[in-house]
Scaffold this motif. Structure first.
Motif, short mmCIF file in Angstrom:
data_model
loop_
_atom_site.label_atom_id
_atom_site.label_comp_id
_atom_site.label_asym_id
_atom_site.label_seq_id
_atom_site.Cartn_x
_atom_site.Cartn_y
_atom_site.Cartn_z
N ARG A 178 -51.46 -1.44 -52.45
CA ARG A 178 -51.34 -2.65 -51.58
C ARG A 178 -52.11 -2.20 -50.22
NH1 ARG A 178 -46.10 -1.65 -51.89
NH2 ARG A 178 -45.59 -2.00 -49.65
N THR A 179 -52.54 -3.42 -49.82
CA THR A 179 -53.51 -3.33 -48.83
C THR A 179 -53.03 -4.36 -47.63
OG1 THR A 179 -55.14 -4.87 -49.64
CG2 THR A 179 -55.37 -2.60 -49.97
N VAL A 180 -53.36 -4.34 -46.36
CA VAL A 180 -53.60 -5.13 -45.29
C VAL A 180 -54.94 -5.39 -44.80
CG1 VAL A 180 -52.63 -5.62 -42.96
CG2 VAL A 180 -51.19 -4.15 -44.66
N ALA A 181 -55.06 -6.62 -44.96
CA ALA A 181 -56.56 -7.14 -44.45
C ALA A 181 -56.89 -7.14 -43.22
CB ALA A 181 -56.86 -8.54 -45.04
N VAL A 182 -57.74 -6.13 -42.81
CA VAL A 182 -58.19 -6.22 -41.33
C VAL A 182 -59.95 -5.99 -41.46
CG1 VAL A 182 -56.17 -5.27 -40.23
CG2 VAL A 182 -58.09 -3.72 -41.30
N PRO A 183 -60.64 -6.40 -40.34
CA PRO A 183 -62.20 -6.23 -40.44
C PRO A 183 -62.52 -4.63 -40.02
CG PRO A 183 -61.29 -7.35 -38.36
CD PRO A 183 -60.13 -7.23 -38.95
N GLY A 184 -61.84 -3.92 -40.82
CA GLY A 184 -62.25 -2.60 -40.35
C GLY A 184 -61.51 -2.02 -39.26
N PRO A 213 -64.20 -9.96 -33.40
CA PRO A 213 -63.97 -9.43 -32.03
C PRO A 213 -63.07 -8.24 -31.57
CG PRO A 213 -63.96 -12.00 -32.16
CD PRO A 213 -64.08 -11.21 -33.55
N PRO A 214 -63.16 -7.32 -30.77
CA PRO A 214 -62.35 -6.25 -30.60
C PRO A 214 -60.73 -6.81 -30.28
CG PRO A 214 -63.60 -6.60 -28.93
CD PRO A 214 -64.11 -7.28 -29.63
N ALA A 215 -60.05 -5.96 -31.01
CA ALA A 215 -58.28 -6.47 -30.75
C ALA A 215 -57.65 -5.41 -31.23
CB ALA A 215 -58.17 -7.87 -31.50
N LEU A 216 -56.22 -5.60 -30.92
CA LEU A 216 -55.01 -4.79 -31.68
C LEU A 216 -54.41 -5.87 -32.57
CD1 LEU A 216 -53.62 -2.78 -28.63
CD2 LEU A 216 -55.30 -2.02 -30.02
N ALA A 217 -54.42 -5.26 -33.68
CA ALA A 217 -53.70 -6.13 -34.93
C ALA A 217 -52.37 -5.61 -35.17
CB ALA A 217 -54.44 -6.22 -36.15
N VAL A 218 -51.42 -6.20 -34.74
CA VAL A 218 -49.89 -6.13 -35.18
C VAL A 218 -49.36 -6.40 -36.47
CG1 VAL A 218 -47.44 -6.56 -34.06
CG2 VAL A 218 -49.43 -6.53 -32.65
N VAL A 219 -48.96 -5.20 -37.14
CA VAL A 219 -48.55 -5.50 -38.70
C VAL A 219 -46.98 -5.52 -38.75
CG1 VAL A 219 -48.85 -4.42 -40.99
CG2 VAL A 219 -50.97 -4.40 -39.43
N ASP A 220 -46.60 -6.30 -39.55
CA ASP A 220 -45.09 -6.28 -39.72
C ASP A 220 -44.86 -5.39 -40.87
OD1 ASP A 220 -42.53 -6.94 -41.17
OD2 ASP A 220 -42.49 -8.69 -39.80
N VAL A 221 -44.16 -4.26 -40.91
CA VAL A 221 -44.09 -3.20 -41.93
C VAL A 221 -43.38 -3.73 -42.80
CG1 VAL A 221 -43.02 -0.80 -42.27
CG2 VAL A 221 -44.41 -1.35 -40.37
N ARG A 222 -42.44 -4.86 -42.74
CA ARG A 222 -41.70 -5.28 -44.08
C ARG A 222 -42.62 -6.11 -44.74
NH1 ARG A 222 -36.97 -7.43 -40.14
NH2 ARG A 222 -38.68 -7.95 -38.96
N SER A 223 -43.44 -7.02 -44.23
CA SER A 223 -44.22 -7.96 -45.15
C SER A 223 -45.58 -7.25 -45.56
CB SER A 223 -44.43 -9.20 -44.40
OG SER A 223 -44.92 -9.16 -43.24
#
Length: 352
Positions: A178-184, A213-223
């Motif tokens: 499983r993966t979580v899409a992020v731009p690097g 654009p630079p950012a912090l991505a918040v990932v929900d661990v359950r989903s």
């Protein structure tokens, strides 16, 4: 904080661990290590430091021979007690500890052993007991939930995080895919309750345009979904969560290009996020609380166990910035010497 607490700094250029007093006011000693140490982690139960040795020279994407060592250090006596050779695995980077099961997780780059992976090291046996491929050539940091059931690798230039469910000590096979899409991605930190992870995106590229654009991505661990992004002024490399629930991100700022066209590092920024009024913030409650100017090219951020002090290793200025996280001000800028190249950080509380 105890007067005898220490900060261990892995100096990539200086090829050593430097030990500082926790307030940064005193340099307590050095321990030579193989070239080039990168990340360092403290195991409180065993009172040991684990340090990854990644390259013999250079840095990610621009390096010489890749190294294979995981060095185990006694910080109280400042001696190497064991060197675990991970070969044919190569270029170990990130570290995460499951203290309850006595397992250490180490991310490694693609090489003779296969694609990039997370290795599970049984600390009692001093050997690798599991290899979990992550589908990317350059997994860098690895963050683990507090119960040790799930983790994520940040894969630098790959457009995804990899979800890893380790097997050792659970009686079931390791699961990934499983993966979580992020731009690097760059650094990652897990919330204290294990409900979300915060990831710096995209990968830092000082010579070309960013992938997003630079950012912090918040990932929900359950989903395993990005549920929020927090914009940054410049790309961040390190991300850290303090005991008090703050999220710290080290932004890399660049000045105008030099005459030869190469990037020129400028002073970095420590961006601080948390809950308004203090306390632990849920994923949707994180907001920016302020920023602090730090040294050039921050690579690692750490904090004291009480959450009062933050530490930033600045590889381009050869310094560690000590920050008062309550007042958001610099306490001290510690110079480590020319070409020291400070990278990983670990806080070592005094015995007892």
């Amino acid at each position: 904080m105890n007067d005898n607490d220490m900060l261990a700094v892995a100096c990539q250029g200086g090829r050593m661990l430097v030990f500082l007093s926790a307030d940064g006011s005193r340099r307590l000693g050095e321990l030579p290590l193989p070239p080039e140490p990168h990340e360092v982690l403290f195991d409180a139960d065993r009172r040991l430091l684990y340090c990854t040795v990644t390259y013999r020279s250079g840095f990610y994407e621009h390096h010489g021979e890749r190294a294979t060592e995981l060095v185990v250090v006694d910080p109280d006596h400042r001696v190497v007690v064991e060197t675990i050779d991970l070969a044919p695995e190569c270029a170990p980077h990130g570290l995460a500890l499951d203290a309850a099961r006595g397992l250490l997780y180490v991310s490694v780059e693609a090489g003779p052993a296969g694609e990039g992976a997370v290795l599970t090291v049984d600390l009692a046996a001093g050997k690798v007991v599991e290899r979990t491929a992550v589908g990317a050539p350059g997994p860098h940091w690895f963050a683990l939930t507090p119960d040790g059931a799930k983790g994520y690798t940040t894969n630098k230039e790959a457009p995804f995080l990899t979800v890893v469910e380790p097997a050792a000590g659970t009686g079931r096979p390791a699961r990934t895919g499983r993966t979580v899409a992020v731009p690097g991605s760059e650094g990652i930190a897990m919330s204290r309750d294990g409900r979300y992870a915060v990831v710096a995106t995209p990968k830092l590229d000082p010579t070309g345009p960013l992938a997003a654009p630079p950012a912090l991505a918040v990932v929900d661990v359950r989903s395993d979904q990005v549920v929020r992004t927090l914009p940054l002024a410049a790309p961040a490399v390190p991300v850290h969560r303090t005991a008090g629930g703050l999220v710290l991100a080290g932004e890399v700022h660049l000045a105008a290009p030099a005459a030869d066209g190469g990037p020129v590092p400028a002073a970095g920024r420590l961006r601080v996020f948390g809950a308004a009024g203090g306390g632990h913030a849920a994923a949707g409650e994180l907001e920016e609380l302020g920023e602090v100017v730090v040294g050039q090219v921050p690579l690692t951020v750490h904090s004291s166990p009480d959450g009062r002090l933050g530490y930033v290793s600045n590889i381009a200025s050869d310094t560690v910035t000590v920050v008062d996280l309550e007042r958001l001000r610099v306490v001290r800028e510690v110079a480590l010497g020319r070409d020291a190249g400070p990278h990983g950080l670990a806080y070592v509380p005094a015995i007892g």
